[in-house]
Design an enzyme around this catalytic site. Structure first.
Site, mmCIF file in Angstrom:
data_model
loop_
_atom_site.group_PDB
_atom_site.id
_atom_site.type_symbol
_atom_site.label_atom_id
_atom_site.label_comp_id
_atom_site.label_asym_id
_atom_site.label_seq_id
_atom_site.Cartn_x
_atom_site.Cartn_y
_atom_site.Cartn_z
ATOM 1 N N LYS A 98 0.856 -1.190 0.000
ATOM 2 C CA LYS A 98 0.000 0.000 0.000
ATOM 3 C C LYS A 98 0.881 1.224 0.000
ATOM 4 C CE LYS A 98 -3.951 2.050 0.152
ATOM 5 N NZ LYS A 98 -3.475 2.786 -1.061
ATOM 6 N N GLN A 119 7.210 3.891 3.870
ATOM 7 C CA GLN A 119 5.812 3.446 3.912
ATOM 8 C C GLN A 119 5.644 2.171 4.744
ATOM 9 O OE1 GLN A 119 3.830 5.491 1.414
ATOM 10 N NE2 GLN A 119 2.225 5.004 2.854
ATOM 11 N N LYS A 122 5.448 3.423 8.395
ATOM 12 C CA LYS A 122 4.266 4.272 8.537
ATOM 13 C C LYS A 122 2.999 3.418 8.581
ATOM 14 C CE LYS A 122 4.027 7.517 5.430
ATOM 15 N NZ LYS A 122 3.704 8.411 4.288
ATOM 16 N N LYS A 134 5.382 1.730 -3.058
ATOM 17 C CA LYS A 134 5.280 3.075 -3.641
ATOM 18 C C LYS A 134 5.548 2.981 -5.132
ATOM 19 C CE LYS A 134 4.632 7.348 -2.263
ATOM 20 N NZ LYS A 134 3.943 7.844 -1.055
ATOM 21 N N GLY A 173 -2.837 8.207 -4.340
ATOM 22 C CA GLY A 173 -2.174 9.405 -4.846
ATOM 23 C C GLY A 173 -0.934 9.778 -4.053
ATOM 24 N N ASP A 174 -0.175 10.703 -4.597
ATOM 25 C CA ASP A 174 0.961 11.357 -3.941
ATOM 26 C C ASP A 174 1.192 12.618 -4.784
ATOM 27 O OD1 ASP A 174 3.207 10.619 -1.759
ATOM 28 O OD2 ASP A 174 4.225 11.595 -3.410
ATOM 29 N N THR A 218 -4.599 13.487 5.087
ATOM 30 C CA THR A 218 -3.178 13.651 5.429
ATOM 31 C C THR A 218 -2.969 14.973 6.168
ATOM 32 O OG1 THR A 218 -2.689 12.422 3.419
ATOM 33 C CG2 THR A 218 -0.842 13.488 4.530
ATOM 34 N N ASN A 249 -2.428 19.010 -2.011
ATOM 35 C CA ASN A 249 -3.430 18.302 -1.211
ATOM 36 C C ASN A 249 -3.112 18.343 0.283
ATOM 37 O OD1 ASN A 249 -3.838 15.306 0.083
ATOM 38 N ND2 ASN A 249 -5.672 16.051 -0.955
ATOM 39 N N SER A 385 -6.903 5.639 3.723
ATOM 40 C CA SER A 385 -6.962 4.729 2.570
ATOM 41 C C SER A 385 -7.352 3.323 3.032
ATOM 42 C CB SER A 385 -5.599 4.650 1.871
ATOM 43 O OG SER A 385 -5.406 5.740 1.011
HETATM 44 P P1 NDP Z 1 0.531 17.720 -4.419
HETATM 45 O O1 NDP Z 1 1.010 17.374 -5.777
HETATM 46 O O2 NDP Z 1 -0.927 17.861 -4.184
HETATM 47 O O3 NDP Z 1 1.227 19.054 -3.909
HETATM 48 C C1 NDP Z 1 2.601 19.168 -3.824
HETATM 49 C C2 NDP Z 1 2.959 20.600 -3.439
HETATM 50 O O4 NDP Z 1 4.353 20.665 -3.144
HETATM 51 C C3 NDP Z 1 2.718 21.586 -4.577
HETATM 52 O O5 NDP Z 1 2.424 22.842 -4.046
HETATM 53 C C4 NDP Z 1 4.077 21.580 -5.284
HETATM 54 O O6 NDP Z 1 4.319 22.767 -6.029
HETATM 55 C C5 NDP Z 1 5.032 21.467 -4.121
HETATM 56 N N1 NDP Z 1 6.236 20.771 -4.548
HETATM 57 C C6 NDP Z 1 6.322 19.499 -5.022
HETATM 58 N N2 NDP Z 1 7.582 19.182 -5.353
HETATM 59 C C7 NDP Z 1 8.302 20.278 -5.098
HETATM 60 C C8 NDP Z 1 9.669 20.570 -5.224
HETATM 61 N N3 NDP Z 1 10.550 19.663 -5.701
HETATM 62 N N4 NDP Z 1 10.079 21.802 -4.840
HETATM 63 C C9 NDP Z 1 9.189 22.723 -4.358
HETATM 64 N N5 NDP Z 1 7.868 22.498 -4.217
HETATM 65 C C10 NDP Z 1 7.438 21.292 -4.581
HETATM 66 O O7 NDP Z 1 1.152 16.590 -3.466
HETATM 67 P P2 NDP Z 1 0.687 16.154 -2.003
HETATM 68 O O8 NDP Z 1 0.177 17.322 -1.250
HETATM 69 O O9 NDP Z 1 -0.157 14.950 -2.133
HETATM 70 O O10 NDP Z 1 2.083 15.664 -1.380
HETATM 71 C C11 NDP Z 1 2.955 16.537 -0.668
HETATM 72 C C12 NDP Z 1 3.883 15.731 0.221
HETATM 73 O O11 NDP Z 1 3.100 14.964 1.154
HETATM 74 C C13 NDP Z 1 4.772 14.704 -0.488
HETATM 75 O O12 NDP Z 1 5.989 14.597 0.209
HETATM 76 C C14 NDP Z 1 3.988 13.410 -0.335
HETATM 77 O O13 NDP Z 1 4.825 12.282 -0.421
HETATM 78 C C15 NDP Z 1 3.459 13.587 1.075
HETATM 79 N N6 NDP Z 1 2.294 12.773 1.437
HETATM 80 C C16 NDP Z 1 1.147 12.805 0.689
HETATM 81 C C17 NDP Z 1 0.062 12.054 1.077
HETATM 82 C C18 NDP Z 1 -1.231 12.111 0.344
HETATM 83 O O14 NDP Z 1 -2.182 11.491 0.811
HETATM 84 N N7 NDP Z 1 -1.354 12.823 -0.749
HETATM 85 C C19 NDP Z 1 0.123 11.171 2.257
HETATM 86 C C20 NDP Z 1 1.337 11.283 3.024
HETATM 87 C C21 NDP Z 1 2.375 12.044 2.601
HETATM 88 P P3 NDP Z 1 4.079 22.746 -7.629
HETATM 89 O O15 NDP Z 1 2.617 22.601 -7.807
HETATM 90 O O16 NDP Z 1 4.643 24.026 -8.100
HETATM 91 O O17 NDP Z 1 4.846 21.556 -8.131
HETATM 92 O O1 2IT Z 2 2.904 8.866 1.459
HETATM 93 C C1 2IT Z 2 1.773 8.394 1.654
HETATM 94 O O2 2IT Z 2 1.476 7.847 2.720
HETATM 95 C C2 2IT Z 2 0.772 8.519 0.585
HETATM 96 N N1 2IT Z 2 1.060 9.111 -0.449
HETATM 97 C C3 2IT Z 2 -0.596 7.918 0.757
HETATM 98 C C4 2IT Z 2 -0.576 6.464 0.411
HETATM 99 C C5 2IT Z 2 -1.915 5.788 0.361
HETATM 100 O O3 2IT Z 2 -1.909 4.615 -0.035
HETATM 101 O O4 2IT Z 2 -2.942 6.360 0.728
#
Ligand code: NDP
Ligand code: 2IT
Length: 453
Positions: A98, A119, A122, A134, A173-174, A218, A249, A385
Site C-alpha cells: 500500500k 511506507q 508508517k 510506492k 495518490g501522492d 493527510t 493536497n 486509505s
Molecule cells: P501535491 O502534488 O498535491 O502538492 C505538492 C505541493 O508541493 C505543490 O504545491 C508543489 O508545487 C510542491 N512541490 C512538489 N515538489 C516540489 C519541489 N521539488 N520543490 C518545491 N515544491 C514542490 O502533493 P501532495 O500534497 O499529495 O504531497 C505533498 C507531500 O506529502 C509529499 O511529500 C507526499 O509524499 C506527502 N504525502 C502525501 C500524502 C497524500 O495522501 N497525498 C500522504 C502522506 C504524505 P508545484 O505545484 O509548483 O509543483
Molecule cells: O505517502 C503516503 O502515505 C501517501 N502518499 C498515501 C498512500 C496511500 O496509499 O494512501
C-alpha cells in the site's frame, strides 16, 4: 547532487548499511531513509537479539519486488513521448502493498525506494493491515491537458494492472496524483480486467467507491498529531504563527485544520515561490487557485492586495512558531533549521515524506523543538486509505463525521505509541526513535512468524 556524510552505525546496523550502500549505488534518498531507521534500531535490537539472528534487517532493506517499465503516450500535437514507470513492492508482511503513486520529473528509483521504505513503518504504525509500497513516474503533469494526462494514465495502467489487486497491491495518490488521475487509472483498470474492483485503488471519488475524509486526511491527520504533541507539553495551537510549505493536497487541508484550531497561517508556497499574508491565508481564494484552476501561487498576491509574493526563494525564510513542511523531501536542511530556531520555532510536524534532512532533525532535537517525523504525522492519509478499503470490502460507506472521528483516534494512538516506545527504549520524547522502533517491531513480528520468506 551533494555527497552525503552518514554518522557511523555500529554492529549489525552498520554492516547492513554498508551492504545497502554497496548494493544500491547512486540512490541518496534511499540511503538517507534507511540510515535514519537503522540508527534508531540499536536499542530495540539490543533487547531482541533473536531479530538480528533472523537477518530481519537484511531482509527489510531489500524490496520484495521492484518494477520498472516503459510508458509510451501521445501528446496533443501527436508526438510520441516516453516516460518511465515504477512500482516498488517493498514489504507485504502486514497486508497488501500500500502506498501512493508520484508523478513528478524528479521521480527515479532512489525516490520511489525511499518512499516505499518509509511506507513500511508508517503503515505498520497505523495498526491496520497494510504492507509498504510506492510507485510513480517521471511524467510531469504540469501544463498538460486533461486528455494528455488521461492518455498517460491509461498507458501507465496498461502495464501496472497485472501487478495490482485488492489483496495484492493497492496504489493511491501522492505528488502530482489526485482525484483526476485516480479516476483515469481506475477507469483503465476496470476496462482491462472487466472487474469493478473498488479495493484496488484508494482516493477514489465519493460517487464510485471513495471514502469521506480521504482528501482531507493527510493534512487533517498531521494537525491532529501536532495538536496532541502540543497537548502533552501543556500547549495548543491557539494564536500560534504557522508556516506551511507547498499548496497541494496535504498543505491545503493542513492549513484548513490548523486554522480551525486557532493557528494563524501566514505563508505557503509552490515550486515557483511563496506568498506571505500576515492576516492569515484566505483559504477560499487559495482553494480556488490551486484546487479549481490548477493555478500558480503568485496569483494569490494578485487577488489579495495586502499579501506579497516572493518569486524563487524558500518559504522557510519566513519566521514562525510552528512549521508544517508539506511539499517534498529535504526542503529543510541544517542552515534553514538553524534560521528557523533562531527566529522562535518551537514545533515541527512533517506533512511531507522526509522534508527535514538529518542535520535539521538533529538541530531541532538539540534546541528542544517538538518534532514529529512524517512516518508518524502524515500517516493519516494512508490510514484513511485503509478505511476506504474496509468500506469497499463491506460494500458500505461511512459518514464524514464517523470517518473523521476514526482518523482522530488513529492519529492519537500513533502519537501515544511513539511516545511510549521512545520512553521504553530510554529516549523520552524522541518521536523519531519511537516511530521507527514501533513500526519495525510490528513488521518484525509478522516476518518472524512467516519464517524465512
Ligand atoms: P501535491 O502534488 O498535491 O502538492 C505538492 C505541493 O508541493 C505543490 O504545491 C508543489 O508545487 C510542491 N512541490 C512538489 N515538489 C516540489 C519541489 N521539488 N520543490 C518545491 N515544491 C514542490 O502533493 P501532495 O500534497 O499529495 O504531497 C505533498 C507531500 O506529502 C509529499 O511529500 C507526499 O509524499 C506527502 N504525502 C502525501 C500524502 C497524500 O495522501 N497525498 C500522504 C502522506 C504524505 P508545484 O505545484 O509548483 O509543483
Ligand atoms: O505517502 C503516503 O502515505 C501517501 N502518499 C498515501 C498512500 C496511500 O496509499 O494512501
Amino acid at each position: 547532487m551533494t555527497t552525503q556524510v552518514f554518522a557511523d552505525l555500529h554492529g549489525h546496523a552498520g554492516t547492513t548499511f554498508a551492504e545497502v550502500l554497496r548494493r544500491n549505488p547512486g540512490e541518496p534518498e534511499f540511503h538517507q531513509a534507511v540510515h535514519e531507521v537503522l540508527e534508531s534500531l540499536g536499542a530495540a535490537l539490543a533487547k531482541r537479539p533473536e531479530l538480528a539472528d533472523a537477518a530481519l534487517l537484511e531482509r527489510l532493506v531489500e524490496p520484495e519486488r521492484q518494477l520498472m517499465f516503459r510508458v509510451p503516450w501521445t501528446d496533443d500535437t501527436g508526438r510520441v513521448r516516453v516516460n518511465r514507470g515504477f512500482r516498488v513492492e517493498f514489504n507485504g508482511a502486514l497486508g497488501p502493498y500500500k502506498g501512493g503513486l508520484r508523478f513528478h520529473p524528479s521521480v527515479n528509483l532512489s525516490v520511489v525506494k525511499f518512499l516505499g521504505f518509509e511506507q513500511i513503518f508508517k503503515n505498520a504504525l497505523t495498526g491496520l493491515g497494510i504492507g509498504g509500497g510506492k510507485g510513480g513516474s517521471d511524467f510531469d503533469p504540469k501544463g498538460r491537458s486533461d486528455a494528455e494526462v488521461m492518455r498517460f494514465c491509461q498507458s501507465f495502467m496498461t502495464e501496472l494492472y497485472r501487478h495490482l489487486g485488492e489483496h495484492t497491491d493497492v496504489p493511491a495518490g501522492d505528488i502530482g496524483v489526485g482525484g483526476r488521475e485516480i479516476g483515469y487509472l481506475f477507469g483503465q483498470y476496470r476496462r482491462i480486467t472487466n472487474r469493478y474492483e473498488t479495493g484496488v485503488l484508494t482516493g477514489k471519488g465519493l460517487g464510485w467507491g471513495g471514502s469521506h475524509v480521504r482528501t482531507e486526511a493527510t493534512g487533517y491527520g498531521c494537525v491532529y498529531f501536532l495538536a496532541e504533541m502540543l497537548r502533552v507539553r501543556g500547549e495548543d495551537l491557539e494564536g500560534r504563527r504557522a508556516v506551511v510549505s507547498g499548496s497541494g493536497n496535504v498543505s491545503i487541508f493542513a492549513i484548513e485544520k490548523a486554522r480551525e484550531l486557532g493557528a494563524l497561517i501566514v505563508a505557503c508556497s509552490d515550486s515557483s515561490g511563496y506568498i506571505v499574508d500576515d492576516k492569515g491565508i484566505d483559504l477560499e481564494i487559495l482553494k480556488d487557485i490551486k484546487l479549481n484552476r490548477r493555478g500558480r501561487i503568485a496569483e494569490y498576491a494578485e487577488r489579495v492586495p495586502h499579501a506579497r509574493y516572493v518569486a524563487g526563494g524558500s518559504v522557510w525564510e519566513v519566521p514562525c512558531d510552528v512549521a508544517l513542511p508539506c511539499a517534498t523531501q529535504n526542503e529543510i536542511d541544517g542552515p534553514t533549521a538553524a534560521h528557523l530556531i533562531k527566529h522562535g520555532l518551537t514545533a515541527v510536524a512533517e506533512g511531507a515524506n522526509m522534508p527535514c534532512d538529518p542535520d535539521a532533525v538533529h538541530l531541532f532535537r538539540e534546541a528542544g523543538v517538538a518534532f514529529a517525523p512524517g512516518k508518524a504525522s502524515n500517516a493519516g492519509g494512508v490510514a484513511t486509505s485503509a478505511l476506504e478499503m474496509a468500506q469497499n470490502a463491506a460494500r458500505t460507506s461511512w459518514t464524514f463525521t464517523d470517518t473523521d472521528t476514526r482518523l482522530g483516534t488513529i492519529m492519537r494512538d500513533i502519537h501515544a505509541t511513539c511516545l511510549e516506545t521512545a520512553a521504553e527504549h530510554g529516549d523520552e520524547g524522541n518521536y523519531v526513535l519511537g516511530a521507527n522502533i514501533a513500526g519495525f517491531l510490528r513488521v518484525a513480528e509478522a516476518m518472524t512468524a512467516f519464517g524465512v520468506v
